[in-house]
Design a protein around this motif. Structure first.
Motif, PDB file in Angstrom:
ATOM      1  N   TYR A 135       0.835  -1.200   0.000  1.00  0.00           N
ATOM      2  CA  TYR A 135       0.000   0.000   0.000  1.00  0.00           C
ATOM      3  C   TYR A 135       0.870   1.252   0.000  1.00  0.00           C
ATOM      4  CZ  TYR A 135      -3.455   3.436   1.413  1.00  0.00           C
ATOM      5  OH  TYR A 135      -4.256   4.535   1.475  1.00  0.00           O
ATOM      6  N   ARG A 136       1.884   1.261   0.856  1.00  0.00           N
ATOM      7  CA  ARG A 136       2.777   2.417   0.951  1.00  0.00           C
ATOM      8  C   ARG A 136       3.490   2.661  -0.380  1.00  0.00           C
ATOM      9  NH1 ARG A 136       6.777   0.467   4.255  1.00  0.00           N
ATOM     10  NH2 ARG A 136       7.816  -0.134   2.342  1.00  0.00           N
ATOM     11  N   ASP A 137       3.986   1.607  -0.985  1.00  0.00           N
ATOM     12  CA  ASP A 137       4.706   1.748  -2.248  1.00  0.00           C
ATOM     13  C   ASP A 137       3.795   2.210  -3.377  1.00  0.00           C
ATOM     14  OD1 ASP A 137       6.932   0.976  -0.884  1.00  0.00           O
ATOM     15  OD2 ASP A 137       6.960  -1.077  -1.675  1.00  0.00           O
ATOM     16  N   SER A 138       2.539   1.764  -3.362  1.00  0.00           N
ATOM     17  CA  SER A 138       1.617   2.201  -4.413  1.00  0.00           C
ATOM     18  C   SER A 138       1.330   3.691  -4.290  1.00  0.00           C
ATOM     19  CB  SER A 138       0.313   1.400  -4.364  1.00  0.00           C
ATOM     20  OG  SER A 138      -0.443   1.738  -3.218  1.00  0.00           O
ATOM     21  N   LYS A 139       1.216   4.183  -3.063  1.00  0.00           N
ATOM     22  CA  LYS A 139       0.986   5.617  -2.866  1.00  0.00           C
ATOM     23  C   LYS A 139       2.213   6.420  -3.295  1.00  0.00           C
ATOM     24  CE  LYS A 139      -3.133   5.720  -1.591  1.00  0.00           C
ATOM     25  NZ  LYS A 139      -4.118   6.352  -2.451  1.00  0.00           N
TER      26      LYS A 139
ATOM     27  N   GLU B  34       2.142   6.754  -6.987  1.00  0.00           N
ATOM     28  CA  GLU B  34       1.187   7.753  -7.447  1.00  0.00           C
ATOM     29  C   GLU B  34       1.776   9.157  -7.333  1.00  0.00           C
ATOM     30  OE1 GLU B  34      -2.638   7.534  -5.583  1.00  0.00           O
ATOM     31  OE2 GLU B  34      -2.727   5.367  -5.835  1.00  0.00           O
ATOM     32  N   ILE B  35       2.418   9.433  -6.223  1.00  0.00           N
ATOM     33  CA  ILE B  35       3.015  10.757  -6.013  1.00  0.00           C
ATOM     34  C   ILE B  35       4.118  10.996  -7.033  1.00  0.00           C
ATOM     35  CG2 ILE B  35       4.405  12.141  -4.417  1.00  0.00           C
ATOM     36  CD1 ILE B  35       2.805  10.717  -2.144  1.00  0.00           C
TER      37      ILE B  35
END
Length: 60
Positions: free
Chosen positions: A29-33, A36-37
């Motif tokens: 989840y952290r890596d996907s966010k 996105e950034i």
């Protein structure tokens, strides 16, 4: 309240297993966010460069 040593060991093992199961999901989840950034900043950078080359009228 005194807890038998065996119960404390079981609780520690359960806690360790739970942390191992949750950690990979949290990392995904952290890596996907972060992705996105990063992608958003890359798009902004491309627009800024396009405006410098072609001017505001051409790029919107």
């Amino acid at each position: 309240m005194l807890v038998p040593l065996e119960a404390q060991e079981v609780r520690a093992q359960v806690r360790t297993v739970a942390e191992k199961e949750v950690a990979p999901r949290a990392a995904i989840y952290r890596d996907s966010k972060i992705g996105e950034i990063y992608e958003g900043t890359y798009e902004i950078q491309k627009r800024v460069i396009a405006r410098q080359i072609f001017g505001r009228d051409m790029t919107g």
